[in-house]
Design an enzyme around this catalytic site. Structure first.
Site, PDB file in Angstrom:
ATOM      1  N   LEU A  48       3.904   6.868  -1.973  1.00 20.19           N
ATOM      2  CA  LEU A  48       5.281   7.158  -2.380  1.00 20.19           C
ATOM      3  C   LEU A  48       5.447   7.396  -3.878  1.00 20.19           C
ATOM      4  O   LEU A  48       6.351   8.129  -4.280  1.00 20.19           O
ATOM      5  CB  LEU A  48       6.212   6.073  -1.864  1.00 20.19           C
ATOM      6  CG  LEU A  48       6.438   6.286  -0.356  1.00 20.19           C
ATOM      7  CD1 LEU A  48       6.943   5.040   0.327  1.00 20.19           C
ATOM      8  CD2 LEU A  48       7.399   7.445  -0.113  1.00 20.19           C
ATOM      9  N   PHE A  53       0.810  -1.224   0.000  1.00 18.20           N
ATOM     10  CA  PHE A  53       0.000   0.000   0.000  1.00 18.20           C
ATOM     11  C   PHE A  53       0.840   1.269   0.000  1.00 18.20           C
ATOM     12  O   PHE A  53       0.365   2.336  -0.372  1.00 18.20           O
ATOM     13  CB  PHE A  53      -0.955   0.008   1.206  1.00 18.20           C
ATOM     14  CG  PHE A  53      -0.371   0.538   2.491  1.00 18.20           C
ATOM     15  CD1 PHE A  53       0.358  -0.267   3.334  1.00 18.20           C
ATOM     16  CD2 PHE A  53      -0.553   1.863   2.841  1.00 18.20           C
ATOM     17  CE1 PHE A  53       0.904   0.229   4.516  1.00 18.20           C
ATOM     18  CE2 PHE A  53      -0.023   2.375   4.025  1.00 18.20           C
ATOM     19  CZ  PHE A  53       0.718   1.548   4.857  1.00 18.20           C
ATOM     20  N   LYS A  54       2.097   1.150   0.399  1.00 17.62           N
ATOM     21  CA  LYS A  54       2.931   2.352   0.489  1.00 17.62           C
ATOM     22  C   LYS A  54       3.159   3.018  -0.863  1.00 17.62           C
ATOM     23  O   LYS A  54       3.475   4.203  -0.925  1.00 17.62           O
ATOM     24  CB  LYS A  54       4.231   2.018   1.187  1.00 17.62           C
ATOM     25  CG  LYS A  54       3.985   1.639   2.648  1.00 17.62           C
ATOM     26  CD  LYS A  54       5.234   1.355   3.413  1.00 17.62           C
ATOM     27  CE  LYS A  54       4.961   1.136   4.885  1.00 17.62           C
ATOM     28  NZ  LYS A  54       4.370  -0.192   5.171  1.00 17.62           N
ATOM     29  N   ASP A  55       2.972   2.261  -1.949  1.00 13.40           N
ATOM     30  CA  ASP A  55       3.087   2.875  -3.277  1.00 13.40           C
ATOM     31  C   ASP A  55       2.062   3.988  -3.485  1.00 13.40           C
ATOM     32  O   ASP A  55       2.329   4.943  -4.210  1.00 13.40           O
ATOM     33  CB  ASP A  55       2.875   1.820  -4.375  1.00 13.40           C
ATOM     34  CG  ASP A  55       4.046   0.846  -4.495  1.00 13.40           C
ATOM     35  OD1 ASP A  55       5.203   1.273  -4.307  1.00 13.40           O
ATOM     36  OD2 ASP A  55       3.799  -0.337  -4.800  1.00 13.40           O
TER      37      ASP A  55
END
Ligand SMILES: *Cc1c(COP(=O)(O)O)cnc(C)c1O
Length: 459
Positions: free
Chosen positions: A113, A108-110
């Protein structure tokens, strides 16, 4: 919108400055001076595609960037996702699974980021500046940050990960990126050691200024902001499909960044009934919500390594609101916590209007993966499964339960094999990493050694 520190030091910073600052100079975290209220326009927002919804949300927070530029940054950021709806919502048995793993690094960090990489490039190009990003990772932040910043002009990135404590896929995703502006450091220690070193570098203000350090950890406000979008997007879809007027969310939690975005969404007027934070055996936050005491334990390695965290850096943002937006109380609390490793927030369970907590151990998590595969033919990654297990224990009520799926199961194939008895979690893009050329530096858990490395490699 202007921003202020949770500890009262920095104040009245515009958005772009806030994004480049990362951690506030007084050691606090940046928050908007006020929380925009979207409750009057939910019907209109519910009809928007993901990218358009994101632009609407970001405009309220980033009003020093022209709307056209913001739109271009958002479109570019989500064009790298493999799903046209960016974050699909899938019915699995009696719950909804919000798939946040269709970006380049399968976590999910995409969502935050990819956006932050484009945002940095835009802001730095505008003022001709440079930024040396330093970040600690328990696995997924590092790979998502590296893929967000690789090859970008004016930015370098150094990522510290705990040697041998991230999954093999996560390590490959980071160390196989050979761009000249990307540096990987494997620290002989835990994630908390890595995070402590990064905090020490940022707290050394002359060093921070000299090397123009930037943050991409979830202490960076832009990351929290980017994550608010999918809470709205998912709630709108779940309500449209079921006719419900409220939703529950369960959020696999480590650093408290993701669940804090949900908390902000609730404060912004999204009809959230319950926001349940789920931890694995590293349960400082679950213990805190049940007992009122926030107290550090030892970190233990689990099958959901991105949640193997004791000190949750974003918790301070929630504390700020819990303490009635009083920076003096936050400062005093964080000073006490730093000195003693423990903080009494309430006498007994914490009553928050939205937030509650639960914990799932390894066996429960494996059972949950096995059960969803057997009953629904759906493969949950171990982090997501912690959330689903906690959601079930909290009770699936009469409003839709949306469980955030924070990673693709193919990032954690060993845990999947342990749960279902077969090695079935694969994705061609991840399999292709095996045997790739790698580059990294091993260092002891020592801030001085890392500072020297950063200085030597700074732009
Ligand atoms: C980072 C991460 C988490 C924890 O998110 P926080 O924002 O740190 O609470 C959970 N699951 C996965 C897969 C992650 O990468």
């Amino acid at each position: 919108m202007l921003y202020k520190s949770t500890r009262g030091g920095d104040s009245r910073l515009p958005f772009k400055k806030t994004v480049l600052t990362g951690l506030a100079r007084d050691g606090g975290l940046m928050l908007p001076e006020s929380v925009p209220d979207f409750s009057g326009g939910l019907g209109r927002l519910a009809a928007l595609r993901y990218q358009d919804l994101a632009v609407e949300m970001f405009r309220a927070f980033a009003d020093d960037i022209p709307a056209d530029s913001l739109r271009a940054i958002v479109e570019k950021s989500y064009s790298t996702f493999r799903a046209p709806e960016v974050t699909p919502l899938v019915g699995v048995g009696d719950i909804f699974v919000l798939e946040l793993f269709h970006g380049p690094t399968f976590a999910f960090k995409d969502l935050a980021l990819q956006f932050l990489g484009n945002l940095f490039e835009y802001v730095l190009r505008e003022n001709g500046a440079r930024l040396n990003v330093v970040a600690a990772t328990s696995g997924d932040t590092g790979s998502a940050a590296i893929h967000g910043l690789r090859g970008r002009k004016g930015v370098s990135i150094t990522v510290l990960h705990p040697d041998g404590r991230v999954s093999p896929v996560q390590a490959l995703q980071m160390t196989s990126v050979l761009d000249a502006n990307v540096h990987n450091i494997a620290i002989d220690g835990t994630f908390d050691d890595c995070q402590g070193i990064v905090k020490a570098l940022f707290a050394d203000l002359p060093f921070k200024d000299k090397y123009s350090l930037g943050a991409v950890n979830s202490i960076n406000w832009a990351r929290v902001m980017a994550q608010i979008t999918y809470y709205f997007f998912a709630a709108f879809q779940a309500m449209a499909r079921t006719g419900a007027r409220q939703v529950d969310f369960t959020v696999p939690t480590g650093n408290f960044g993701d669940v804090f975005a949900g908390y902000m969404a609730a404060r912004m007027g999204l009809p959230v009934r319950r926001l349940i934070l789920a931890t694995n055996e590293n349960d400082i936050l679950d213990r805190c919500f049940r007992t009122g005491v926030y107290s550090v334990g030892a970190v233990s390695a689990t099958i959901s390594p991105s949640m193997d965290i004791q000190v949750a850096s974003n918790f301070e943002r929630w504390l700020y609101y819990h303490f009635g937006e009083d920076p003096a109380k936050v400062s005093a609390a964080m000073t006490e916590f730093k000195a003693t490793g423990s903080l009494r927030i309430a006498d007994g369970a914490i009553g928050d209007r939205w937030l509650s907590s639960g914990r799932a151990g390894t066996e429960e998590t494996l059972d949950t993966i096995r059960g969803a595969w057997r009953d629904s033919g759906y493969l949950l990654d171990p982090h997501t499964a912690v959330g689903v297990s906690v959601a079930r224990k909290a009770g699936i009520g009469d409003v839709p339960m949306i469980c955030l799926a924070t990673a693709h199961p193919a990032k954690f194939p060993a845990a999947i094999e342990r749960a279902v008895g077969e090695d079935i979690a694969h994705h061609p893009a991840l399999d292709a990493l095996n045997g790739a050329e790698r580059r990294m530096t091993r260092l002891p858990a020592d801030a001085r050694a890392v500072a020297d490395f950063v200085a030597a490699n700074a732009l």
